[in-house]
Design a protein around this motif. Sequence first.
Motif, PDB file in Angstrom:
ATOM      1  N   ILE A   1       0.894  -1.312  -0.035  1.00 39.58           N
ATOM      2  CA  ILE A   1      -0.153   0.064  -0.028  1.00 39.58           C
ATOM      3  C   ILE A   1       0.833   1.070  -0.136  1.00 39.58           C
ATOM      4  O   ILE A   1       0.760   2.205  -0.767  1.00 39.58           O
ATOM      5  N   LEU A   2       2.020   1.296   0.770  1.00 43.23           N
ATOM      6  CA  LEU A   2       2.888   2.512   0.783  1.00 43.23           C
ATOM      7  C   LEU A   2       3.484   2.647  -0.649  1.00 43.23           C
ATOM      8  O   LEU A   2       3.642   3.692  -1.032  1.00 43.23           O
ATOM      9  N   LEU A   3       3.824   1.314  -1.225  1.00 49.49           N
ATOM     10  CA  LEU A   3       4.479   1.629  -2.605  1.00 49.49           C
ATOM     11  C   LEU A   3       3.461   2.283  -3.649  1.00 49.49           C
ATOM     12  O   LEU A   3       3.796   3.044  -4.388  1.00 49.49           O
ATOM     13  N   GLU A   4       2.360   1.667  -3.565  1.00 48.06           N
ATOM     14  CA  GLU A   4       1.290   2.388  -4.532  1.00 48.06           C
ATOM     15  C   GLU A   4       1.058   3.650  -4.106  1.00 48.06           C
ATOM     16  O   GLU A   4       0.894   4.460  -5.259  1.00 48.06           O
ATOM     17  N   THR A   5       1.059   4.154  -2.909  1.00 46.95           N
ATOM     18  CA  THR A   5       0.820   5.567  -2.558  1.00 46.95           C
ATOM     19  C   THR A   5       1.940   6.406  -3.198  1.00 46.95           C
ATOM     20  O   THR A   5       1.710   7.404  -3.625  1.00 46.95           O
ATOM     21  N   GLU A   6       2.997   5.468  -2.759  1.00 47.98           N
ATOM     22  CA  GLU A   6       4.560   6.529  -3.336  1.00 47.98           C
ATOM     23  C   GLU A   6       4.487   6.770  -4.768  1.00 47.98           C
ATOM     24  O   GLU A   6       4.629   7.834  -5.204  1.00 47.98           O
TER      25      GLU A   6
END
Length: 74
Positions: free
Chosen positions: A36-41
């Motif tokens: 999820i953090l990768l997608e947001t980044e």
Amino acid sequence: MLSVRDRRDGPPAEGAAAGLQGFAVDKTFLSSVKGILLETELVFGIILVSVFAYDAFKIYRTEMAPGTTQEDQQ
């Protein structure tokens, strides 16, 4: 003699999806916190690059692009 890939993966599939075998989506990773953090980044990165490109184009248009000035109009 068989290579490591031949023993591990088996015969390649035919058709359009044959070139995409190594690009499977790992849904468990994408639903984890790191995913999820990768997608947001990635989303924020795309937005940031878009804003920089728009700002650079706006600066180019107003300051560097050839145009008419007041001296040319008189």
